[in-house]
Design an enzyme around this catalytic site. Structure first.
Site, mmCIF file in Angstrom:
data_model
loop_
_atom_site.group_PDB
_atom_site.id
_atom_site.type_symbol
_atom_site.label_atom_id
_atom_site.label_comp_id
_atom_site.label_asym_id
_atom_site.label_seq_id
_atom_site.Cartn_x
_atom_site.Cartn_y
_atom_site.Cartn_z
ATOM 1 N N ARG A 133 -17.564 1.221 13.678
ATOM 2 C CA ARG A 133 -17.991 2.578 13.295
ATOM 3 C C ARG A 133 -17.944 2.725 11.783
ATOM 4 N NH1 ARG A 133 -13.573 5.649 11.670
ATOM 5 N NH2 ARG A 133 -11.512 5.044 12.476
ATOM 6 N N THR B 165 -0.315 -2.016 8.607
ATOM 7 C CA THR B 165 -1.472 -2.789 8.166
ATOM 8 C C THR B 165 -1.091 -3.763 7.061
ATOM 9 O OG1 THR B 165 -2.118 -1.119 6.524
ATOM 10 C CG2 THR B 165 -3.105 -0.950 8.721
ATOM 11 N N GLY C 207 0.834 -1.188 0.000
ATOM 12 C CA GLY C 207 0.000 0.000 0.000
ATOM 13 C C GLY C 207 0.873 1.243 0.000
ATOM 14 N N ASN D 21 -2.601 -5.100 3.668
ATOM 15 C CA ASN D 21 -3.559 -4.538 2.721
ATOM 16 C C ASN D 21 -3.995 -5.566 1.683
ATOM 17 O OD1 ASN D 21 -3.175 -1.845 3.833
ATOM 18 N ND2 ASN D 21 -1.176 -1.920 2.832
ATOM 19 N N TYR E 29 3.765 -9.589 2.998
ATOM 20 C CA TYR E 29 3.649 -9.265 1.580
ATOM 21 C C TYR E 29 3.676 -10.533 0.722
ATOM 22 C CZ TYR E 29 4.499 -4.397 2.833
ATOM 23 O OH TYR E 29 4.409 -3.139 3.382
ATOM 24 N N GLU F 188 -7.784 -3.146 5.026
ATOM 25 C CA GLU F 188 -6.525 -3.024 5.763
ATOM 26 C C GLU F 188 -6.720 -3.609 7.159
ATOM 27 O OE1 GLU F 188 -4.329 0.919 4.818
ATOM 28 O OE2 GLU F 188 -6.450 1.436 5.004
#
Length: 348
Positions: free
Chosen positions: A306, A222, A211, A224, A293, A281
């Site tokens: 949320r 994170t 990312g 991704n 990766y 993510e």
């Protein structure tokens, strides 16, 4: 569990009159939800019952017949129908139900054009040596979906094929467990409700890609995934979940599976406004040593925390992310990790 991709891979012993034969269930089984599992449990039990009743003959194989691609995608190619689980994940889930084998039938318009009777006699009785069939009471098959449970019972009566119809596979609310229901709940962001129908958290899957590395720079590294390839992705927002690594067999719940508590963000990051497409993510709580990766991982979504929000500056974003981590830990029942500093982060 064996997987047969097409009729040519089905063992000839199933068609031997003195061989084991099979007990068969059929369906797409997208998501392998609670309703599917109820039918498959009866399938395995029926195979065991026949073996106990006929001890001189080999136990029949418990076989599920599934279709790929989804029939709706073949008949209505312009229709948007996201799959709850990829074929690989579907097979992985089916492997946990006690089945002996799965036959994957490549679904085409030519295949769909055979009559209900031809399908049963050619594929189930002829190819698989079916001694019994176990299906839900909403089963449909054959040209134009002309075949249903009553059709199957009529063919069974003529051919000496045992037929068991599993009725009332319903949720406590009275609604039928279904893949359609799962999709509706996911589209609403109700991942907890979807988990109730599935009997487990909904799992996305994809390859970890590079990312913008902004998470690493601000102390929240994170993993991704591209949302377009991950599966049925719920609305943008932040979710509590698990990042799942399966270095062993790759089967869900299989040996070597590692489940890591994660705060999961889905969307385009409106604070920075430089992410051109939706991404998934996953920030693994308290871990700075992961190098993921190129690895294919699963992300299970437990609860939506949320919606996606835009912040005026970096500090309120960081404060909200720290709160997300604490709420994720509370939902998953794990300790709240200590704060990470950007200089502590070495991976992802």
């Amino acid at each position: 569990m064996e997987v047969w991709y097409g009729a040519e891979q089905v063992p000839e012993e199933l068609r031997d009159p003195a061989g084991p034969g099979s007990v068969v269930a059929l369906g797409v089984f997208d998501g392998v939800h609670r309703g599917h599992r109820a039918v498959l449990a009866r399938l395995v039990a029926r195979a065991n019952d026949i073996a106990a009743r006929e001890p001189a003959r080999p136990r029949p194989r418990a076989v599920a017949v599934t279709f790929d691609p989804h029939p709706a995608r073949v008949h209505h190619p312009g229709q948007h129908l996201p799959m709850v689980a990829s074929l690989a994940d579907r097979l992985s889930l089916l492997a946990t139900t006690g089945l002996d084998a799965v036959l994957v039938v490549h679904y085409t318009l030519d295949f769909a054009d055979q009559s209900a009777a031809d399908f049963v006699r050619t594929w189930l009785e002829g190819l698989l040596g079916a001694r019994a069939v176990v299906v839900g009471d909403d089963v449909r098959f054959g040209r134009g979906n002309e075949g249903d449970a009553h059709t199957l019972e009529a063919i069974g009566a003529q051919d000496g094929l045992e037929v068991e119809i599993v009725c009332d596979v319903l949720a406590p609310s009275g609604r039928r467990w279904s893949s359609t229901w799962v999709r509706q709940l996911l589209e609403e962001g109700d991942v907890a409700g979807a988990a109730e129908v599935l009997g487990r958290p909904h799992r996305l899957r994809g390859t970890v890609v590079h990312g913008l590395k902004r998470g690493r720079e601000i102390g929240f590294p994170t993993a991704n995934l591209q949302a377009a390839t991950a599966g049925v992705v719920p609305p943008d927002g932040v979710y509590a979940g698990w990042l799942v690594r399966s270095p062993g067999s790759g089967e869900e719940g299989g040996p070597g599976e590692e489940r890591l508590p994660s705060a999961v963000s889905i969307g385009t990051n409106p604070t920075f406004d430089d992410v051109p497409e939706r991404v998934v993510e996953a920030h693994v709580l308290g871990r700075t040593d992961l190098d993921l990766y190129g690895e294919v991982v699963g992300i299970e979504l437990v609860e939506r925390l949320r919606p996606m929000l835009a912040f005026d500056s970096l500090e309120p974003l960081l404060e909200r992310m720290r709160q997300d981590v604490a709420e994720t830990a509370a939902v998953l029942g794990v300790p709240v990790p200590g704060p990470l500093r950007p200089e502590d982060v070495t991976a992802a």
